[in-house]
Design a protein around this motif. Sequence first.
Motif, PDB file in Angstrom:
ATOM      1  N   ASP A   1       0.858  -1.188   0.000  1.00  0.00           N
ATOM      2  CA  ASP A   1       0.000   0.000   0.000  1.00  0.00           C
ATOM      3  C   ASP A   1       0.897   1.241   0.000  1.00  0.00           C
ATOM      4  O   ASP A   1       1.965   1.241   0.603  1.00  0.00           O
ATOM      5  CB  ASP A   1      -0.866  -0.042   1.271  1.00  0.00           C
ATOM      6  CG  ASP A   1      -2.027   0.925   1.230  1.00  0.00           C
ATOM      7  OD1 ASP A   1      -2.114   1.727   0.288  1.00  0.00           O
ATOM      8  OD2 ASP A   1      -2.857   0.873   2.167  1.00  0.00           O
TER       9      ASP A   1
ATOM     10  N   PHE B   1      -0.114   3.752   4.657  1.00  0.00           N
ATOM     11  CA  PHE B   1      -0.920   3.243   5.767  1.00  0.00           C
ATOM     12  C   PHE B   1      -0.029   3.293   7.007  1.00  0.00           C
ATOM     13  O   PHE B   1       0.574   2.293   7.392  1.00  0.00           O
ATOM     14  CB  PHE B   1      -1.410   1.819   5.459  1.00  0.00           C
ATOM     15  CG  PHE B   1      -2.292   1.218   6.520  1.00  0.00           C
ATOM     16  CD1 PHE B   1      -3.434   1.869   6.962  1.00  0.00           C
ATOM     17  CD2 PHE B   1      -1.983  -0.022   7.074  1.00  0.00           C
ATOM     18  CE1 PHE B   1      -4.250   1.300   7.937  1.00  0.00           C
ATOM     19  CE2 PHE B   1      -2.792  -0.603   8.045  1.00  0.00           C
ATOM     20  CZ  PHE B   1      -3.929   0.068   8.473  1.00  0.00           C
TER      21      PHE B   1
ATOM     22  N   GLY C   1      -1.283  -4.116   6.098  1.00  0.00           N
ATOM     23  CA  GLY C   1      -2.126  -4.289   7.277  1.00  0.00           C
ATOM     24  C   GLY C   1      -3.460  -4.861   6.824  1.00  0.00           C
ATOM     25  O   GLY C   1      -4.525  -4.351   7.169  1.00  0.00           O
TER      26      GLY C   1
ATOM     27  N   GLY D   1     -12.177   0.119  -0.788  1.00  0.00           N
ATOM     28  CA  GLY D   1     -11.835  -1.306  -0.767  1.00  0.00           C
ATOM     29  C   GLY D   1     -11.465  -1.860   0.596  1.00  0.00           C
ATOM     30  O   GLY D   1     -11.075  -3.018   0.705  1.00  0.00           O
TER      31      GLY D   1
ATOM     32  N   ALA E   1     -11.898  -2.912   4.754  1.00  0.00           N
ATOM     33  CA  ALA E   1     -12.871  -3.521   5.656  1.00  0.00           C
ATOM     34  C   ALA E   1     -13.683  -2.435   6.361  1.00  0.00           C
ATOM     35  O   ALA E   1     -14.892  -2.583   6.580  1.00  0.00           O
ATOM     36  CB  ALA E   1     -12.144  -4.403   6.674  1.00  0.00           C
TER      37      ALA E   1
ATOM     38  N   ASP F   1      -8.702   2.119  10.348  1.00  0.00           N
ATOM     39  CA  ASP F   1      -8.177   1.172  11.336  1.00  0.00           C
ATOM     40  C   ASP F   1      -7.573   1.925  12.536  1.00  0.00           C
ATOM     41  O   ASP F   1      -6.889   2.939  12.357  1.00  0.00           O
ATOM     42  CB  ASP F   1      -7.108   0.291  10.699  1.00  0.00           C
ATOM     43  CG  ASP F   1      -7.673  -0.577   9.572  1.00  0.00           C
ATOM     44  OD1 ASP F   1      -8.740  -0.224   9.021  1.00  0.00           O
ATOM     45  OD2 ASP F   1      -7.050  -1.588   9.235  1.00  0.00           O
TER      46      ASP F   1
HETATM   47  N1  GLN Z   1      -7.013  -3.225   7.307  1.00  0.00           N
HETATM   48  C1  GLN Z   1      -7.740  -2.608   6.270  1.00  0.00           C
HETATM   49  C2  GLN Z   1      -8.298  -3.615   5.324  1.00  0.00           C
HETATM   50  O1  GLN Z   1      -7.702  -4.628   5.099  1.00  0.00           O
HETATM   51  C3  GLN Z   1      -7.042  -1.554   5.431  1.00  0.00           C
HETATM   52  C4  GLN Z   1      -5.633  -1.298   5.687  1.00  0.00           C
HETATM   53  C5  GLN Z   1      -5.072  -0.239   4.757  1.00  0.00           C
HETATM   54  O2  GLN Z   1      -5.648   0.827   4.583  1.00  0.00           O
HETATM   55  N2  GLN Z   1      -3.967  -0.528   4.187  1.00  0.00           N
HETATM   56  O3  GLN Z   1      -9.342  -3.436   4.775  1.00  0.00           O
END
Ligand code: GLN
Length: 250
Positions: A34, A37, A92, A141, A143, A180
Motif C-alpha cells: 500500500d 498506511f 495491514g 476497498g 474492511a 483502522d
Molecule cells: N485493514 C484494512 C483492510 O484490510 C485496510 C488497511 C489499509 O488501509 N492498508 O481493509
Amino acid sequence: MLKTINTVGISLALLASAFSFSAMAQDKLTVGVDTAFVPFEFKQGDKYVGFDIDLWNAIAKKMGVEYTLQPMDFSGLIPGLQSRNIDVAMAGITITPVRAQAVDFSDPYYNADLLMAVKSSATGINKFSDLAGKKVGLKQGTAAATYMKAHVKADYVEFPNIDNAYLDLQAGNIDAVVHDSPNVLYYVKTAGDGKIKATGENDSVLPQQYGFALQKNSPYTKRVDEALKALRADGTYNKIYLKWFDKEPK
Ligand code: GLN
C-alpha cells in the motif's frame, strides 16, 4: 553402455541446472505494498518504512528469498495477487472470510479495530452511530468502508489514499474519517498536528486481525508462517513492534 550413462549424466546435469535456475528465479518475490498506511507502510524520503516493511524484511531473510516492493493502491492488491502480478501483498490487510476465498493469508500478526478521527474542537461524535447523516471519509476497498456502509447511514466520500481524507478533515470538508485504529492513532499523533483527535475507543465495532496475503495455494504461505513463528520466538517480532508502537504486544 558408457555412452548411455554419459548421456544420462549430462541430461541430469542439465535438468539440475534448469531446476536450480527456476528455483532462483522463483525466489525473487514481487511484494505489493500500500502506498500509505501509517505506521505499517509509508514513504519517508524515497524509502518505504513501517512495521510491515520491517516485519516482511525479517520474514524474507528467514525464508532466504529476495524481493522487490511494488507500491500500489490498496484496492489493487488482491486483484494483483489473483492475476499473479504480485506474489505477496502487505498493507495491514484484514483477514476476512470473503478475501480468504480469493487469496491465502499468513497467520495473523496484528490485532486492530476501527476508530474515528474528528476535528479536535468537535463534540457529539463518540460512537460510530453518531456519524449518521454526517460527511465521512473512508478508504476504497477496505474492511472499514464495507463495514460502515453496511451499518451507518452517512454521506460517504471514498479515497484511494486515507491521507487525503485526513487532509480534507483538517480543511473542514468532511466531519470525520473512519479507519483502522492503529492508523488513526498514529496519524493523530504525528501529521495530525493537534488539529484532529481520535474518538470511538469505547465502541469496538470491528475487531480484526492483519495478515500477509499471498496467491491462492501459494507454495510460500507455509514458509511465511514458519518464519513468522521463528521471529516471534527469537524476540524479533517484539523488537519491531516496540519500535513502531512504543509498547510490547499484548
Ligand atoms: N485493514 C484494512 C483492510 O484490510 C485496510 C488497511 C489499509 O488501509 N492498508 O481493509
